[in-house]
Write a protein that holds these residues in place. Structure first.
Motif, PDB file in Angstrom:
ATOM      1  N   LEU A   1      39.373  89.211 -36.764  1.00 24.75           N
ATOM      2  CA  LEU A   1      39.464  90.506 -37.430  1.00 24.75           C
ATOM      3  C   LEU A   1      39.036  90.416 -38.886  1.00 24.75           C
ATOM      4  O   LEU A   1      38.347  91.302 -39.402  1.00 24.75           O
ATOM      5  CB  LEU A   1      40.898  91.050 -37.336  1.00 24.75           C
ATOM      6  CG  LEU A   1      41.321  91.536 -35.954  1.00 24.75           C
ATOM      7  CD1 LEU A   1      42.808  91.874 -35.950  1.00 24.75           C
ATOM      8  CD2 LEU A   1      40.495  92.740 -35.528  1.00 24.75           C
ATOM      9  N   ALA A   2      39.436  89.340 -39.556  1.00 21.20           N
ATOM     10  CA  ALA A   2      39.057  89.157 -40.965  1.00 21.20           C
ATOM     11  C   ALA A   2      37.547  88.994 -41.111  1.00 21.20           C
ATOM     12  O   ALA A   2      36.944  89.567 -42.029  1.00 21.20           O
ATOM     13  CB  ALA A   2      39.791  87.951 -41.550  1.00 21.20           C
ATOM     14  N   ILE A   3      36.947  88.257 -40.213  1.00 18.01           N
ATOM     15  CA  ILE A   3      35.491  88.056 -40.247  1.00 18.01           C
ATOM     16  C   ILE A   3      34.764  89.369 -39.993  1.00 18.01           C
ATOM     17  O   ILE A   3      33.752  89.668 -40.604  1.00 18.01           O
ATOM     18  CB  ILE A   3      35.058  86.983 -39.230  1.00 18.01           C
ATOM     19  CG1 ILE A   3      35.538  85.611 -39.696  1.00 18.01           C
ATOM     20  CG2 ILE A   3      33.540  86.995 -39.019  1.00 18.01           C
ATOM     21  CD1 ILE A   3      35.383  84.520 -38.669  1.00 18.01           C
ATOM     22  N   GLY A   4      35.339  90.168 -39.097  1.00 16.62           N
ATOM     23  CA  GLY A   4      34.738  91.455 -38.771  1.00 16.62           C
ATOM     24  C   GLY A   4      34.948  92.521 -39.842  1.00 16.62           C
ATOM     25  O   GLY A   4      34.414  93.615 -39.746  1.00 16.62           O
ATOM     26  N   GLY A   5      35.735  92.203 -40.850  1.00 16.50           N
ATOM     27  CA  GLY A   5      35.954  93.138 -41.947  1.00 16.50           C
ATOM     28  C   GLY A   5      36.925  94.250 -41.623  1.00 16.50           C
ATOM     29  O   GLY A   5      36.918  95.293 -42.257  1.00 16.50           O
TER      30      GLY A   5
END
Length: 78
Positions: free
Chosen positions: A73-77
């Protein structure tokens, strides 16, 4: 429709099953006009949800899974 900028890689997993189970899974797929892999994935997903809900999966494994989800989720923004 907007496509996601990143695509999650899938992992190929090989599983050996008894011949009778293979017949059941293959027959199920044929009856529903689906691919065998689709039926098997559905079985795995539903089984994991059930095992998770009844506490059969070790909590350390659940924490590792949730951590991996948080990273995605963090990578996906999001």
């Amino acid at each position: 429709m907007i496509k996601a900028a990143t695509r999650e890689n899938q992992v190929k997993l090989t599983v050996s099953v008894p011949p009778s189970l293979h017949v059941l899974l293959r027959s199920w797929a044929l009856c529903e006009g689906r691919e065998l892999t689709s039926v098997v994935l559905q079985c795995v997903e539903l089984s994991i949800r059930q095992l998770k809900s009844n506490g059969s999966i070790p909590s350390a494994a659940i924490r590792a899974y949730e951590g991996a989800c948080d990273e995605r989720l963090a990578i996906g923004g999001l």
